[in-house]
Each structure stands twice: as structure tokens, then as C-alpha cells.
Design an enzyme around this catalytic site. Sequence first.
Site, short mmCIF file in Angstrom:
data_model
loop_
_atom_site.label_atom_id
_atom_site.label_comp_id
_atom_site.label_asym_id
_atom_site.label_seq_id
_atom_site.Cartn_x
_atom_site.Cartn_y
_atom_site.Cartn_z
CE LYS A 1 -3.01 0.55 3.55
NZ LYS A 1 -2.95 1.87 4.20
NE ARG B 1 6.02 6.69 0.98
CZ ARG B 1 5.10 6.46 1.92
NH1 ARG B 1 4.03 5.73 1.63
NH2 ARG B 1 5.22 6.97 3.13
NE ARG C 1 -5.76 7.73 11.04
CZ ARG C 1 -5.01 6.94 10.30
NH1 ARG C 1 -5.50 6.46 9.18
NH2 ARG C 1 -3.79 6.64 10.67
CD GLN D 1 0.24 8.13 7.29
OE1 GLN D 1 -0.34 8.87 8.07
NE2 GLN D 1 -0.29 7.00 6.87
CG ASP E 1 0.53 -0.07 9.36
OD1 ASP E 1 0.15 0.76 10.21
OD2 ASP E 1 0.92 0.26 8.22
NE ARG F 1 -2.71 -2.20 8.22
CZ ARG F 1 -2.40 -2.50 6.95
NH1 ARG F 1 -2.53 -3.73 6.51
NH2 ARG F 1 -1.95 -1.55 6.14
C1 S3P Z 1 2.36 4.80 6.28
C2 S3P Z 1 2.93 5.16 7.47
C3 S3P Z 1 2.46 4.68 8.78
C4 S3P Z 1 1.53 3.48 8.63
C5 S3P Z 1 0.52 3.67 7.54
C6 S3P Z 1 1.22 3.86 6.20
C7 S3P Z 1 2.90 5.35 5.03
O1 S3P Z 1 1.75 5.72 9.42
O2 S3P Z 1 0.87 3.23 9.86
O3 S3P Z 1 -0.34 2.56 7.44
O4 S3P Z 1 2.62 4.81 3.94
O5 S3P Z 1 3.66 6.34 5.10
P1 S3P Z 1 2.48 6.83 10.35
O6 S3P Z 1 3.29 7.69 9.48
O7 S3P Z 1 1.35 7.57 10.99
O8 S3P Z 1 3.29 6.06 11.34
#
Ligand code: S3P
Length: 438
Positions: A23, A28, A124, A171, A317, A389
Site C-alpha cells: 500500500k 508513492r 485522525r 507520513q 501496522d 486490519r
Molecule cells: C504509512 C505510514 C504509517 C503506517 C501507515 C502507512 C505510510 O503511518 O501506519 O499505514 O505509507 O507512510 P504513520 O506515518 O502515521 O506512522
Amino acid sequence: MSIDYVVSKAGPLSGEFRVPGDKSISHRSVIFGALADGVTEIRGFLDGLDCLATRDAFRAMGVRIDGPDAGCLRIHGVGMAGLTAPDQPLDLGNSGTSMRLLAGLLCAQPFDSALTGDASLSRRPMRRVIDPLSRMGAMIHGSDNGTPPLEISGGRLLHGIHHISPVASAQVKSALLLAGLYATGETRIDEPAPSRDHTERMLEAFGYPIHRESLSVRLSGGHRLRAASVEVPADLSSAAFFLVGASITPGSEILLRDVGINPTRTGVIQILRAMGADIRLERERMFGAEPVADLRVRAAPLHGIEIPEALVPLAIDEFPALFVAAAYAEGETVLTGAAELRVKESDRIQVMADGLARLGALVDPRPDGIRIQGGTLKSGRIESHGDHRIAMAFAMAALRAEGTIEIGDCNNVETSFPGFANMAVEAGLTVSTVFRDA
Ligand code: S3P
């Protein structure tokens, strides 16, 4: 319509599978493909709802994107300055990654935009991106408590900052790097622990100069991205459900092909092995910038452990699945340093604790973790709270439960793992999908 799963004990898990594409990497690949010069071809793209939301957002900003067709997506890049104003707010559904990464990109564009999402995404926290992006010169408004929808003003001149992030979050890091592509001067992010580095790897693959040093990454704005071909590994976060399912079910052996084993993601393998799991990596190789392997997992008796806090961001995750492993392990498993789990698609500490307790497990949720006493689980109905999940983790819990487990509100499994129920059945689970009026 709301989808429930009704899952019951079956034989051991067996067979060879390729779970859907990663994912994080799929998101990206759309973003960088859209901003690049030339046509980017992506194979193994995850056609789950989250990544389709990212694709649709770029289509709404004037980017021609064909597919996915059998996992192949073709993006006709518009270059760094080629995005056009969307007519409507961009609806990102359940996808936190889309919302945070696009906030970083869109605050640097010449046009205004708005980002919305479903009920879960609308709860969120977004201040973690709004605050540092504002320090770069961006203008972003969320609700009073810093949640979506986000209104983003265009036409701002951004300048690079040095951000010392209090959380290890890919993120946040990626949002700032995307804004930094357009900023004057250098943008630097320091993290307290490593978070997934797919953005950095993909920037390099698209020819963008970046500098990395242990927990720090920096780049300067003003360079261009060159179209590339991307082969997306199978998602370790999706494979995790089968790693746990096969580990806890006596007699199981499965092979999961082409799984991404980027070292910033492999905490789940390290934690399961520390609990006694038998997971072997075969045919290790590279898919472009990302390492992959076939994972062979055989059933093994698991025991509880104290999960090292250093592994938490590397498995962030996978905790719903790991909690199920802990519920069947011998002895107690203790997780600390994982408060982030409370602000995922659901409050994953509380929702898992409630579900496991419902099925008879002894659990003790804490603000930053949980203690789980291993044993057996009985039958019952649990709620996934719309969290993909959670739904898939409890489906695996049924493999060793004393009876049937019913799981409410499984629609969002489609966000990350289309075809999950079919693959689970093929592997040996008994899953029926029940449609109910929402
Ligand atoms: C992700 C970063 C993670 C992860 C999310 C996907 C990403 O989140 O939990 O499912 O693709 O950058 P956080 O950046 O909040 O840790």
C-alpha cells in the site's frame, strides 16, 4: 450494505500465495509518477480503495492515469508544475496516507484545494503535518481539533525547515519532503526512530537528489523527477495475517511470494521469531529499490515476550495480527511505547482489547500498549469498527478458536486487501461473507 465475516476453524493453512501489492509503495508510485517528466509504468499496483483514492485525486488534478489493468498502472506525468486545480474537494476515503502526503504536496501548489475523508479519517490527527507545514509557510485549515476536512490555500511561497519530529512517522516525513520539493532552501527531518523509507527510496529511483544519514533526511527544492518503472512488492502488512495464521495453526505451511522486506518494515518478522515462529526468507532479491523475498512459514509453538520498543515503529501496522498471536502464545506478551496505535484507522489498542476480551482472553490495555495473557479463545461476535486490519486479524483468530467468530463491519478490508476472504478460503480457512443492511 455492511459486510460481516463469519469465520470458523478449518484445517491447517497450506499453499503458495501472492498477497496484493504494498500500500505505501503504491501510493508513492502514483504521486511521484504524476510529478515526473514522462510515463511511469507500475506493476503490482494495489487496487485497494486507499490507493485508488490517491489515483483518483491525481486524475482530478489533470493527470492521465490508465488502469490498473491486471495490476499495471500507467501514469502520464505532468512534471513538477503540471497539476491543475481540482473542481471539487478531493475525497480520500479511509486513507490517512493519502491525506497527509497530499497535504504536503498541495500546500505548495499555485491553486486552492480541499481534502475530505470518511468518518474514521475525519477523526485522525492532522496537526502533526499542519504545524510543520505551516512553519514552512503553508496555509492549511483543519477543524478546531486539528482533524479533516483540510482547506489548503495555494500560491504560498514555502521555505525549507529543520523539523525534529516527536513521532517516528513516515507520513509526516513524506509530507514535509513533498512540500520541500517546492521550497526554497533545504528541508530536513530528524526522527526519534526509523520509520518506513519508501519515499526516500522512490525519490532516488526517480532521480531526485536527497541526503540520508541515520535518522535524518534532507533535500533541497527545485529539482525534477524522471519517470521510472516501478515493480511493487507484495505487502508485508497483508502477508502478516497469514504469517500469524500459519504460525498458530498446527500442521500449517505456506509460502508467500514476492513480499517486501524493507528493513524499516520487518518488525513483524522479528517479533514473531522472538515468540518462536518459524519464518524463513527464500530467494531474497530486489524489486528496483526495494528488497523482497518469498516467506515460508510453518506452524510453531509461540510464547509470550516483552516486545522491544525499538521494534514498534517497524511493525506499527501489524499489531492487530500480533495481538492474535499473543492471545494463543504460552505466557504473557507485553507491549509498551505504542501509543500511536490509538490514532490509526481505529483505536487499535482498545478495539483489539475489547474483541479479545469478548472472546475470553485476559487483556490489560494501557495508554501506550497492552498486556495479553495467552490461552485459548472461544466463539463470539466482535466489531472491527470499520478497521480493515482488525477485521483480518480476528479472521485469523478463528483458526484456533473453540467455535465460530463473527466479525462486524468488514467493508474496509477492501482498502488494503481486495480478495482477502477468497485467499483465506484458498489457504484453508472457512469464511463466509454476510451482507447486511447498514
Ligand atoms: C504509512 C505510514 C504509517 C503506517 C501507515 C502507512 C505510510 O503511518 O501506519 O499505514 O505509507 O507512510 P504513520 O506515518 O502515521 O506512522
